[in-house]
Write a protein that holds these residues in place. Structure first.
Motif, short mmCIF file in Angstrom:
data_model
loop_
_atom_site.label_atom_id
_atom_site.label_comp_id
_atom_site.label_asym_id
_atom_site.label_seq_id
_atom_site.Cartn_x
_atom_site.Cartn_y
_atom_site.Cartn_z
N GLU A 1 1.03 -1.17 -0.09
CA GLU A 1 0.01 -0.01 0.02
C GLU A 1 0.91 1.37 0.09
O GLU A 1 1.47 1.55 1.02
N MET A 2 1.03 1.92 -1.13
CA MET A 2 1.80 3.33 -1.19
C MET A 2 1.14 4.46 -0.45
O MET A 2 0.12 4.88 -0.79
N LEU A 3 2.04 4.87 0.42
CA LEU A 3 1.60 5.97 1.23
C LEU A 3 2.01 7.31 0.49
O LEU A 3 3.12 7.39 -0.01
N SER B 1 2.33 14.79 1.51
CA SER B 1 3.47 15.47 1.75
C SER B 1 4.03 14.43 2.75
O SER B 1 3.56 13.74 3.35
N THR B 2 5.23 14.82 3.16
CA THR B 2 6.06 14.07 4.28
C THR B 2 5.30 13.99 5.25
O THR B 2 5.38 12.74 5.97
N ILE C 1 2.75 11.70 5.15
CA ILE C 1 3.02 10.26 5.18
C ILE C 1 3.40 9.49 6.33
O ILE C 1 3.19 8.84 6.74
N ILE C 2 4.26 10.53 7.14
CA ILE C 2 4.66 10.37 8.35
C ILE C 2 3.59 10.00 9.24
O ILE C 2 3.38 9.27 10.36
N LEU D 1 2.01 6.68 8.49
CA LEU D 1 2.97 5.38 8.85
C LEU D 1 3.03 5.41 10.35
O LEU D 1 2.80 4.22 10.88
N ILE D 2 2.87 6.34 11.26
CA ILE D 2 2.90 6.28 12.73
C ILE D 2 1.91 5.60 13.02
O ILE D 2 1.68 4.66 14.13
N LYS E 1 0.00 3.27 11.63
CA LYS E 1 0.08 2.13 11.25
C LYS E 1 1.11 1.29 12.00
O LYS E 1 0.89 0.09 12.48
N LEU E 2 2.13 1.98 12.31
CA LEU E 2 3.34 1.42 13.26
C LEU E 2 2.89 1.05 14.42
O LEU E 2 3.23 -0.09 15.28
#
Lengths: 322, 262
Positions: free
Chosen positions: B239-241, B244-245, B248-249, B252-253, B255-256
């Motif tokens: 799954e491509m995130l 903007s950075t 995305i972060i 991602l956080i 999900k992590l």
């Protein structure tokens, strides 16, 4: 009907996983093929493996010789040349043993050779149609081998579905007597076991793993800072160890450590099969790579197309701020 | 010790993003960056270090077209003494055995104690060294990450095997070894080094010079051939995130956290 021989490597009396994967490969070569397992070694370990293989294969050829106590490729080649028909189709694993044995075996058998096959697409006349990868997994190719005078084929471990049928009720055929001279110009001395490093990456729940994308040795600090913020451990792919930037004990892959984390952060790692072969236990894989075509994105759960050298510091700051 | 190192000019995986051509059956080769196969640099470096220690000479050889001469010169700039280019239209389309047979013919013209190849090249088969050794009836070891010269007729070699372990063997010379990366640190080659060897003669040999029957090599002699390149249907992949950075972060956080990464 194609006669297929599957070479079964083993360690400490247990066959390697590829033994379960050959039947699926053989079915894809020719659904009507008969598959015979071949085990070579000596003593109780060999007998144990040969017995176990009768659950999976109708026929198991056993080659017992004191000289085969360690699978020296030159000696195994000689034994196989004495025992197997030279127009046979022989399957081996594409690993450090198969790579040592198979190319020379194909020459001596005067057979076609195909390496590191990931799938078969069946026979077309004399041709066997196969699939493999090139350029470190960046591209796939169809290949065809004329197998009319036999073939030696290495298959990539993990590429075929392991069989669940373990009630084949096969029998062991002892062909040790067919083996003639077993002398070699290469002599096995010993296995030097890998040194234990400062950190045990096999025990970590979260790995921040770095590859070529790290670019410079001093950038490893950027990854270490992210790992510290996440409570993770830094591991790496092969080029980092080749460059001597991290210890061998930090390397994930078939030629390094096998890890089973919960989360695997693949940072600037392209994702060769040798590397992924060391990542087990189905972790949540996060891949960050500036190349959108990197093979790692095919196996990752989450992918991000960014330069890790810019992305990791920002992620570190964000994690610290939680 | 007389050492022959077999090298190859390959598309550089670090420098290229590979695309198929418009027909979809080959790589788009128009703008590909080529270099010497990474493993081969380690093999050449190892050969040079052995010769530095015990004397002798290093010859580099390749099977390829005119453009392959540049990789020979690069390896000569590293310190190899001689280069030989094996080139003939009849060689095109050779499979691994074809390449090994061509190299064997060149080996027969010299008197080498040690023949090195890279453990693998662009096609990832890792086959030519093992085939060459079998054709010559020389012993072979693959994935070598250590070489120690014992005496004029014997060496000890370490092979990289699974789990980071090393398999030690004693091998009689002459032999063929395929060299794994990490065995040494290949020296840097600068523009000046390349210039120094620019005018050195690199002989070119064809099928006739080598006494090779053209029917046994190239396309005609190949039992294994590449049919085409293709892009497989591998499902959706990651799954491509995107965004903007910062965005995305943030994603991602989340999900992590859910997966136990934080």
């Amino acid at each position: 009907m194609t006669q297929i021989f599957a070479y079964i490597p083993f360690k400490n009396g247990a066959a390697e996983d590829v033994a379960l994967e050959y039947p699926d490969a053989a079915k894809k070569i020719d659904p009507s093929a008969e598959v015979t397992a071949v085990v070579a070694g000596t003593g109780a370990d060999l007998d144990k493996v040969a017995d176990a293989m009768t659950g999976i294969y109708k026929e198991v050829i056993k080659i017992d010789h004191a000289e085969l106590a360690y699978p020296n490729a030159e000696l195994v080649r000689k034994a196989l040349l004495d025992v197997l028909p030279h127009d046979a189709l022989i399957l081996l694993p594409h690993d450090t043993f198969g790579m040592d044995l198979a190319p020379g075996l194909a020459v001596k058998m005067d057979s076609a050779y195909a390496a590191d096959i990931v799938d078969f697409e069946g026979l077309d006349g004399k041709d066997l149609k196969m699939i493999r990868q090139e350029l470190g997994g960046a591209v796939y190719t169809h290949v065809a081998s004329d197998i009319s005078s036999g073939a030696v084929i290495t298959v990539r471990p993990g590429s075929f579905a392991p069989t669940e049928d373990t009630a084949a009720g096969g029998s062991v055929v002892d062909k040790s007597g067919d083996v003639k001279d077993l002398s070699a110009k290469r002599k096995f001395l010993e296995v030097v076991v890998a040194e234990v490093g400062d950190v045990d990456i096999t025990k970590a729940d979260v790995l921040v793993s770095i590859g070529r994308g790290i670019e410079e040795e001093e950038n490893i600090e950027i990854a270490q800072e992210l790992a510290d913020a996440m409570g993770a451990v830094v591991s790496c792919s092969r080029p980092i160890v080749d460059a001597k930037w991290l210890e061998k004990s930090r390397q994930v892959g078939t030629s390094g450590q096998t890890v089973k984390p919960k989360v695997y952060m693949a940072m600037g790692i392209s994702g060769s099969f040798q590397h992924l072969g060391g990542v087990k236990g189905n972790p949540f894989i996060v891949a960050v790579n500036k190349n959108p075509k990197a093979p790692i994105f095919q196996v990752a759960d989450v992918g991000i197309v960014e330069d890790i050298l810019e992305f990791m510091p920002e992620l570190t700051e964000a994690v610290k701020g939680l | 010790m007389e050492i022959l190192v077999c090298v190859k000019r390959v598309p550089d995986t670090a420098e290229n993003e590979f695309e198929l051509n418009s027909a979809g059956n080959d790589l788009d080769r128009d703008d590909l960056v080529y270099s010497v196969n990474e493993w081969d640099n380690y093999a050449v470096e190892e050969a040079i270090q052995i010769v530095d220690n015990v004397g002798g000479s290093v010859t580099v050889v390749t099977v390829g077209d005119d453009e392959s001469e540049e990789v020979l010169r690069r390896e000569m700039a590293m310190g190899a003494n001689n280069g030989v280019l094996l080139s003939d239209d009849a060689f095109e389309g050779s499979d691994g055995k074809g390449i090994a047979a061509i190299l064997k013919a060149e080996v027969a013209k010299g008197k080498y104690d040690l023949i090195l190849t890279g453990a693998q090249a662009d096609e990832g088969a890792g086959q030519v060294g093992g085939m060459l050794s079998a054709m010559l009836d020389y012993p072979y070891a693959s994935l070598v990450n250590k070489i120690e010269v014992v005496n004029d007729t014997t060496i000890q070699v370490g092979r990289e095997i699974e789990g980071g372990n090393q398999e030690m063997n004693e091998i009689q010379l002459p032999c063929v070894l395929s060299i794994q990366t990490g065995i040494n640190e290949p020296r840097y080659v600068g523009i000046r080094g390349i210039r120094k060897v620019a005018s050195v003669d690199v002989p070119v040999k064809g099928a006739g010079d080598l006494g090779i029957d053209p029917a046994t090599v190239g396309k005609n002699g190949a039992k294994t051939r590449r049919v085409d390149y293709f892009v497989p249907d591998l499902g959706d992949g990651a799954e491509m995130l995107e965004g903007s950075t910062e965005e995305i972060i943030e994603k991602l956080i989340e999900k992590l956290k859910a997966k136990g990464g934080l």
